[in-house]
Design an enzyme around this catalytic site. Sequence first.
Site, short mmCIF file in Angstrom:
data_model
loop_
_atom_site.label_atom_id
_atom_site.label_comp_id
_atom_site.label_asym_id
_atom_site.label_seq_id
_atom_site.Cartn_x
_atom_site.Cartn_y
_atom_site.Cartn_z
N HIS A 125 -88.47 17.10 5.36
CA HIS A 125 -89.68 17.74 4.82
C HIS A 125 -89.85 19.14 5.42
O HIS A 125 -90.13 20.11 4.69
CB HIS A 125 -90.90 16.88 5.15
CG HIS A 125 -92.21 17.51 4.83
ND1 HIS A 125 -92.87 17.33 3.63
CD2 HIS A 125 -93.00 18.34 5.57
CE1 HIS A 125 -94.00 18.01 3.64
NE2 HIS A 125 -94.10 18.63 4.81
N GLU A 126 -89.69 19.27 6.72
CA GLU A 126 -89.88 20.57 7.38
C GLU A 126 -88.80 21.56 6.97
O GLU A 126 -89.07 22.74 6.74
CB GLU A 126 -89.91 20.39 8.90
CG GLU A 126 -91.05 19.52 9.41
CD GLU A 126 -92.42 20.00 8.96
OE1 GLU A 126 -92.61 21.22 8.80
OE2 GLU A 126 -93.32 19.16 8.76
N HIS A 129 -89.53 23.16 3.67
CA HIS A 129 -90.43 24.31 3.71
C HIS A 129 -89.65 25.61 3.84
O HIS A 129 -89.98 26.63 3.21
CB HIS A 129 -91.40 24.19 4.89
CG HIS A 129 -92.57 23.30 4.65
ND1 HIS A 129 -93.41 23.44 3.56
CD2 HIS A 129 -93.07 22.26 5.38
CE1 HIS A 129 -94.37 22.53 3.62
NE2 HIS A 129 -94.18 21.80 4.70
N GLU A 189 -96.92 21.43 0.34
CA GLU A 189 -96.65 20.17 1.03
C GLU A 189 -96.00 19.16 0.09
O GLU A 189 -95.04 18.47 0.46
CB GLU A 189 -97.94 19.59 1.61
CG GLU A 189 -98.48 20.35 2.82
CD GLU A 189 -97.60 20.19 4.04
OE1 GLU A 189 -96.85 19.20 4.13
OE2 GLU A 189 -97.66 21.07 4.91
#
Length: 262
Positions: A125-126, A129, A189
């Site tokens: 997930h990070e 980004h 997100e």
Amino acid sequence: MSWLKYSALAIAIGVSACSSSPTGRNQLLLFSDSDMSNLGAQSFEQMKHQQKVSKDQKINNYVQCVATAVTRQVPKQPSFNDWEVVVFESDQINAFALPGGKIGVYTGLLNVAKNQDQLATVIGHEIAHVLADHSNERLSQSQLANTGLQITSIALGASDYAQYRDATMAALGLGVQVGVLLPYGRTQESEADIVGLELMARAGFDPKQSIALWQNMAKASKGQQPPELLSTHPSHGTRIQDLSQTMQRLPAYSAQKPNCQS
């Protein structure tokens, strides 16, 4: 602001308007990959000096193993060659990734991400980004919200970075107060959830564990999460529902399951 500065901004916006996120969403990106990588590297060095870095070799090896498995699924990036992973000693249940290939994981996260698949969910997930240029997007929006073009100078050198440190770190998702992470918008997100889930699945991790992770997150929050309408993060329930729908669309990947020992 002079007409020349207005013209420069108009040209930058016109060129950047064609940018699209991994999910096809239009983005305004005013900064180059090189500029963003420099900003990420400077911020990461500052964090390593201000926060306690874990010396626990077992934990470092475990986090590095999971991160390496995920980053192997990432195409070569134009502005950096390698991903750097640092484990910070903190009770904070969080992690982050910065432009320039910088990944930070707080030891508190390991109490909630119970296995390698759940940790891979967060790291994926990070990293998503970064791949989706969310920091660039946020910094570009901050640029437009300011009068003049002075904020663009933060990308020019260390002295300028120091002058605009607070604005830069906020755009990168880092709070001025050490150890505080600022959330991205709900759209960003949710986009990182989708891209990150595919990354971890490609790496051989079990995407179903992403549901268990956010169930653990919900328990850890002890009901303190604000209503979704008032939060920039999707609610845990919305996140779980979206991840379930994304999983149904994922193909069956053939990667061998990693064996990272916690």
